[in-house]
Write an enzyme that holds these catalytic residues in place. Structure first.
Site, PDB file in Angstrom:
ATOM      1  N   HIS A  61      32.407 -15.079  61.340  1.00 13.39           N
ATOM      2  CA  HIS A  61      32.802 -16.458  61.610  1.00 13.39           C
ATOM      3  C   HIS A  61      33.796 -16.458  62.770  1.00 13.39           C
ATOM      4  O   HIS A  61      34.503 -15.469  63.000  1.00 13.39           O
ATOM      5  CB  HIS A  61      33.459 -17.072  60.374  1.00 13.39           C
ATOM      6  CG  HIS A  61      32.505 -17.358  59.266  1.00 13.39           C
ATOM      7  ND1 HIS A  61      32.835 -18.172  58.205  1.00 13.39           N
ATOM      8  CD2 HIS A  61      31.231 -16.945  59.039  1.00 13.39           C
ATOM      9  CE1 HIS A  61      31.809 -18.256  57.381  1.00 13.39           C
ATOM     10  NE2 HIS A  61      30.822 -17.512  57.864  1.00 13.39           N
ATOM     11  N   GLU A  63      36.680 -17.789  63.117  1.00 13.25           N
ATOM     12  CA  GLU A  63      38.064 -17.500  62.721  1.00 13.25           C
ATOM     13  C   GLU A  63      38.290 -16.008  62.519  1.00 13.25           C
ATOM     14  O   GLU A  63      39.318 -15.466  62.946  1.00 13.25           O
ATOM     15  CB  GLU A  63      38.423 -18.212  61.407  1.00 13.25           C
ATOM     16  CG  GLU A  63      38.301 -19.717  61.462  1.00 13.25           C
ATOM     17  CD  GLU A  63      36.989 -20.259  60.920  1.00 13.25           C
ATOM     18  OE1 GLU A  63      37.011 -21.268  60.216  1.00 13.25           O
ATOM     19  OE2 GLU A  63      35.932 -19.651  61.221  1.00 13.25           O
ATOM     20  N   CYS A  91      36.403 -22.029  55.759  1.00  9.85           N
ATOM     21  CA  CYS A  91      35.744 -21.733  54.485  1.00  9.85           C
ATOM     22  C   CYS A  91      36.673 -20.844  53.641  1.00  9.85           C
ATOM     23  O   CYS A  91      37.723 -20.408  54.125  1.00  9.85           O
ATOM     24  CB  CYS A  91      34.415 -21.024  54.756  1.00  9.85           C
ATOM     25  SG  CYS A  91      34.607 -19.295  55.291  1.00  9.85           S
ATOM     26  N   CYS A  94      37.476 -17.360  55.361  1.00 10.72           N
ATOM     27  CA  CYS A  94      38.369 -17.476  56.519  1.00 10.72           C
ATOM     28  C   CYS A  94      39.771 -17.913  56.100  1.00 10.72           C
ATOM     29  O   CYS A  94      40.761 -17.394  56.620  1.00 10.72           O
ATOM     30  CB  CYS A  94      37.772 -18.443  57.534  1.00 10.72           C
ATOM     31  SG  CYS A  94      36.238 -17.811  58.264  1.00 10.72           S
TER      32      CYS A  94
END
Length: 161
Positions: A61, A63, A91, A94
Site C-alpha cells: 500500500h 502508506e 486501512c 496501514c
C-alpha cells in the site's frame, strides 16, 4: 491581475496535491489510486503509490511503501516529527504501521466508513491502550480524492461487463 493570494507550499492542501499526483501514477498503472507522501520539516522525504498488483504484494500500500522510504531518509524507524498525507483513510494494516512507526500526524483525503481506521470504521490511530497516538486531520481535498477512486472503480466495473 494580482489578487494578493499567496501560495503556501507548506500547507495541507499543497502536500495533499503531491499525494494526489502519486495516486494518479497508481491509476495509470491500473492500481487502486491511492498516493502518499511523508513530510518532515516542510520537505517531502517519501513518495509512494499503491503497487499491490505490480509487486504482487498485499502489503504494498502507498502508506507502507512511504513509511519504508521515510525511515531510510531519517535513518530511524521512529517518525515522530513527520506527517503522512494520504488520499484515502488508512486501512487496519496501514494504521497499525503508522502507530508503530510513531507518525506524529496523519492527514487523509477521502474517508472510508466501511474500512477506515482513522475514525471511519474504527480509530486505531488514537486507540486508547496503544503507546502512541497520531494527530489526525481528515477530508483534505476529499472531493478530488473521492472522485479519483470512484472513476477508477467505475472503469474497473465497465471492463468486467
Amino acid at each position: 491581475m494580482d489578487d494578493g493570494a499567496i501560495i503556501d507550499l507548506t500547507s495541507d492542501h499543497h502536500f495533499m496535491g503531491e499525494a494526489l499526483r502519486q495516486a494518479l501514477k497508481a491509476y495509470e498503472a491500473e492500481e487502486v489510486p491511492i498516493g502518499a507522501v511523508i513530510v518532515r520539516e516542510n520537505r517531502i522525504i517519501a513518495r509512494a503509490w499503491n503497487q499491490v498488483e505490480l509487486l504482487r504484494d498485499a502489503t504494498a500500500h502507498a502508506e507502507m511503501l512511504a513509511i519504508t522510504q521515510a525511515e531510510a531518509a531519517v535513518g530511524d524507524w521512529r517518525l515522530n516529527d513527520c506527517t503522512l498525507y494520504v488520499t484515502k483513510e488508512p486501512c487496519p494494516m496501514c494504521a497499525g504501521a503508522l502507530v508503530h512507526a510513531r507518525l506524529g500526524r496523519v492527514v487523509f483525503g477521502a474517508p472510508d466508513a466501511k474500512g477506515g481506521c482513522a475514525g471511519g470504521a474504527i480509530n486505531l490511530l488514537q486507540f486508547p491502550t496503544f503507546n502512541h497516538r497520531c494527530e489526525i486531520t481528515s477530508e483534505v481535498r476529499a472531493d478530488e480524492c473521492r472522485q479519483m477512486l470512484r472513476a477508477f472503480f467505475a472503469e474497473q466495473r465497465s471492463r468486467a461487463e
